[in-house]
Design an enzyme around this catalytic site. Structure first.
Site, short mmCIF file in Angstrom:
data_model
loop_
_atom_site.label_atom_id
_atom_site.label_comp_id
_atom_site.label_asym_id
_atom_site.label_seq_id
_atom_site.Cartn_x
_atom_site.Cartn_y
_atom_site.Cartn_z
N GLU A 53 -4.35 38.31 69.32
CA GLU A 53 -4.39 36.89 68.95
C GLU A 53 -4.03 36.00 70.14
OE1 GLU A 53 -1.70 36.59 65.63
OE2 GLU A 53 -3.27 37.10 64.19
N HIS A 60 -9.37 29.69 73.24
CA HIS A 60 -9.54 28.54 72.33
C HIS A 60 -8.81 27.30 72.84
CE1 HIS A 60 -11.53 30.62 68.75
NE2 HIS A 60 -11.48 31.51 69.72
N ASP A 61 -7.75 27.48 73.62
CA ASP A 61 -7.15 26.31 74.27
C ASP A 61 -8.04 25.84 75.43
OD1 ASP A 61 -5.21 24.30 74.70
OD2 ASP A 61 -4.25 25.48 76.27
C1 HEM Z 1 -19.25 33.37 72.56
C2 HEM Z 1 -17.96 33.30 72.60
C3 HEM Z 1 -17.05 33.83 71.54
C4 HEM Z 1 -17.20 33.83 70.16
C5 HEM Z 1 -18.35 33.28 69.36
C6 HEM Z 1 -16.03 34.48 69.62
C7 HEM Z 1 -15.79 34.65 68.27
C8 HEM Z 1 -14.71 35.35 67.75
C9 HEM Z 1 -14.46 35.54 66.34
C10 HEM Z 1 -15.29 34.97 65.21
C11 HEM Z 1 -13.35 36.29 66.22
C12 HEM Z 1 -12.69 36.77 64.92
C13 HEM Z 1 -11.57 35.86 64.50
C14 HEM Z 1 -11.05 36.27 63.13
O1 HEM Z 1 -11.84 36.33 62.19
O2 HEM Z 1 -9.84 36.57 63.00
C15 HEM Z 1 -12.89 36.59 67.55
C16 HEM Z 1 -11.79 37.35 67.85
C17 HEM Z 1 -11.30 37.52 69.11
N1 HEM Z 1 -11.77 36.92 70.25
FE1 HEM Z 1 -13.51 35.95 70.46
N2 HEM Z 1 -15.22 34.86 70.65
C18 HEM Z 1 -15.78 34.46 71.82
C19 HEM Z 1 -15.25 34.60 73.08
C20 HEM Z 1 -13.99 35.09 73.33
C21 HEM Z 1 -13.32 35.01 74.60
C22 HEM Z 1 -13.89 34.36 75.84
C23 HEM Z 1 -12.11 35.62 74.45
C24 HEM Z 1 -10.99 35.81 75.45
C25 HEM Z 1 -11.11 35.70 76.73
C26 HEM Z 1 -12.04 36.10 73.10
C27 HEM Z 1 -11.04 36.87 72.58
C28 HEM Z 1 -10.96 37.30 71.28
C29 HEM Z 1 -9.96 38.24 70.80
C30 HEM Z 1 -8.93 38.96 71.64
C31 HEM Z 1 -10.16 38.36 69.43
C32 HEM Z 1 -9.38 39.22 68.44
C33 HEM Z 1 -8.30 38.46 67.75
C34 HEM Z 1 -7.50 39.36 66.80
O3 HEM Z 1 -7.73 40.58 66.76
O4 HEM Z 1 -6.64 38.81 66.10
N3 HEM Z 1 -13.19 35.75 72.45
N4 HEM Z 1 -13.73 36.00 68.46
#
Ligand code: HEM
Ligand SMILES: *[C@@H]1O[C@H](CO)[C@@H](O)[C@H](O)[C@H]1NC(C)=O
Ligand SMILES: *[C@@H]1O[C@H](CO)[C@@H](O)[C@H](O)[C@H]1NC(C)=O
Ligand SMILES: *[C@@H]1O[C@H](CO)[C@@H](O)[C@H](O)[C@H]1NC(C)=O
Length: 362
Positions: A53, A60-61
Site C-alpha cells: 500500500e 498516487h501522490d
Molecule cells: C497505469 C498505471 C496504473 C494503474 C491503472 C494501476 C492500478 C492499480 C489498481 C486498480 C490497484 C488495486 C487497488 C485495490 O483494489 O486495492 C493497484 C494496486 C497497486 N499498485 Fe497500481 N496502478 C498503476 C501504476 C502503479 C504504479 C506506477 C505503482 C508504483 C510505482 C503502483 C503500485 C501499486 C501497488 C504496490 C499496488 C498494490 C497495493 C496493495 O496490495 O495493497 N501502481 N494498482
C-alpha cells in the site's frame, strides 16, 4: 532448489543498514523514522500489505501533476508533495484512489510524530518498504519537500479501466514514456487488489506479491481463462491462474506494440527490471519538485538483503501455447515449466505463498 517461499522468508531478515555518510547531519531524523516504520508500520521489516500500500501511495501522490493543465492556465497539481495526505478528505475520494485512505491514515501519525513533511514521508515509506521485498530495489531518497501543498485536481491518477491511449497520454503528460511506465509497473509484482473486485480482497496480481520478481511479467502474458472472483468487474481482465487477478490495464500494456517488448525484456532480466524501476522511481518521487534543492538521504534506505530469486517460469500446467507473444521483434524466451498440478494462488493475506510450492521441481 530453494523454494520461492524460503527465499521470500529469507528477505524478511533485517536488511543491512548503510553507515551514515558525511551528509548524515541533515538526514539524521530519517534513521529514527526508519527504525520506527520498520518496527511499527512494516511489522519488523516485512514485504507485506502495508509495504504494498505504501508503494502504491508513492504513485498516487506523485502522479497528481499535469504540465498540460498548467499550460491551459489551470492548477495542475504539485506532484510528490504530500497533498494526498494533507488534503486526504478531497483526494482519497477520487475514484482512482479507492482504498488508499487506509494507508494515508496509517502513515499520518508517523509523519506527525517525526515532524517530517508529508511529501517526504510518503516517498521515504515507499522506498524503505520495497527494500524489504525479496529481489527488491534500493531506491534513491531525497529529503526536503515542502510541507505546504494544494489539493491535486481529480482525474490525474490512471484508472485500470482506461485505454492504453489514455494511460500513455496521461503518463506522457507527467513525463513518462511507455518504457518508463512498464518499469513503474514492476511495482505490480508486489501487489494485490481489494477494490476492483471487492468480493475477493487480497487477491494478488499475476504473481506472488512477497517477491519483487519477474514472474508478474510472464503471468500477465498468459492467455486469460478465468475471473478469480464473482465475474467481470470494471478494470478487470481474465487471468490465467485460479486465485490470481489481472488488471485490464496491465493486460493491455503487456500486449501493446509500444510497450510489449519492454515488458517481455523483464521476464529474463531481473537486474534490468530492478535498475529500470530504480531510475524511473527517482523521477516519480521528485515530480513537481526541484531535485537539486533536496538533500540526498539515500544512505538511510536499507540495502536489500541479497536474494537469489529463481528464474521466471511457466506455471505448472501451462505451455508456450498459452503465452500471448506480443513483442514482434524478439522471440519469447525459453522458460522452464513448474512441475506438478495446475498452479493456484490463495489470497495473499491469508496464505501468502503459491499453493503448488509443495510440488515444484527440485
Ligand atoms: C497505469 C498505471 C496504473 C494503474 C491503472 C494501476 C492500478 C492499480 C489498481 C486498480 C490497484 C488495486 C487497488 C485495490 O483494489 O486495492 C493497484 C494496486 C497497486 N499498485 Fe497500481 N496502478 C498503476 C501504476 C502503479 C504504479 C506506477 C505503482 C508504483 C510505482 C503502483 C503500485 C501499486 C501497488 C504496490 C499496488 C498494490 C497495493 C496493495 O496490495 O495493497 N501502481 N494498482
Ligand atoms: C504538515 O502539514 C500538516 C497539515 O496539513 C500539519 O498537521 C503538520 O504538522 C505539518 N508538518 C510539518 C512537519 O510541518
Ligand atoms: C517541526 O517542523 C517545522 C517545520 O520544519 C518547524 O518549524 C518546527 O519547529 C518543528 N517542530 C518541532 C517540535 O520540532
Ligand atoms: C460482483 O460483486 C460486485 C460487488 O458486490 C458487484 O458490484 C458486481 O456487479 C458483481 N459482479 C458480478 C459479475 O456478479
Amino acid at each position: 532448489m530453494l523454494s520461492k517461499a524460503l527465499i521470500a522468508l529469507a528477505a524478511f531478515a533485517v536488511a543491512v543498514r548503510a553507515a551514515p555518510s558525511a551528509a548524515a547531519g541533515s538526514c539524521a531524523v530519517w534513521f529514527e523514522v526508519l527504525d520506527d516504520i520498520q518496527a511499527n508500520l512494516f511489522d519488523g521489516g516485512e514485504c507485506g500489505e502495508e509495504v504494498h500500500e505504501s508503494l502504491r501511495l508513492t504513485f498516487h501522490d506523485a502522479i497528481g501533476f499535469s504540465p498540460k493543465l498548467f499550460a491551459e492556465g489551470k492548477f495542475g497539481g504539485g506532484g510528490a508533495d504530500g497533498s494526498i495526505m494533507a488534503f486526504a478528505e478531497i483526494e482519497t475520494n477520487f475514484h482512482a484512489n479507492g482504498g488508499i485512505d487506509d494507508i494515508v491514515e496509517t502513515q499520518r501519525p508517523f509523519a506527525l510524530k517525526h515532524n517530517v513533511s508529508f511529501g517526504d514521508f510518503i516517498q521515504f515509506a515507499g522506498a524503505v518498504g520495497v527494500s524489504n521485498c525479496a529481489g527488491g530495489p534500493r531506491l534513491q531518497f531525497l529529503a526536503g519537500r515542502s510541507n505546504f501543498s494544494s489539493p491535486s485536481p481529480d482525474l490525474l491518477v490512471p484508472e485500470p479501466s482506461d485505454s492504453n491511449d489514455k494511460i500513455f497520454a496521461r503518463m506522457a503528460d507527467a513525463g513518462f514514456s511507455p518504457a518508463e511506465l512498464v518499469a513503474l509497473l514492476a511495482s505490480h509484482s508486489v501487489a494485490a487488489q481489494d477494490h476492483v473486485d471487492p468480493t475477493i480482497p487480497g487477491t494478488p496480481f499475476d504473481s506472488t506479491p512477497s517477491a519483487f520478481d519477474s514472474q508478474f511479467f510472464v503471468e500477465t502474458l498468459l492467455k486469460g481463462t478465468l475471473f478469480p472472483g464473482n465475474g467481470s468487474n470494471v478494470g478487470e481482465s481474465k487471468s490465467a491462474l485460479e486465485g490470481e487477478f489481472r488488471l485490464f490495464s496491465d493486460n493491455n500494456i503487456a500486449r501493446d506494440s509500444r510497450s510489449a517488448c519492454h515488458w517481455q525484456a523483464f521476464i529474463t532480466d531481473h537486474d534490468l527490471m530492478v535498475s529500470s524501476f530504480t531510475n524511473v522511481m527517482a523521477k516519480l518521487a521528485t515530480l513537481g519538485q526541484e531535485p537539486s534543492a533536496l538533500t540526498d538521504c539515500s544512505n538511510v534506505i536499507p540495502v536489500p538483503a541479497p536474494a537469489k530469486l529463481p528464474p521466471a517460469t511457466l506455471p505448472a500446467g501451462k505451455t508456450l501455447a498459452d503465452i500471448h507473444h506480443a513483442c514482434d521483434s524478439v522471440p519469447f524466451p525459453a522458460l522452464d515449466t513448474d512441475a506438478g498440478p495446475a498452479t493456484s494462488v490463495a489470497p495473499v493475506y491469508v496464505i501468502p505463498f503459491r499453493l503448488s510450492l509443495c510440488c515444484r521441481a527440485s
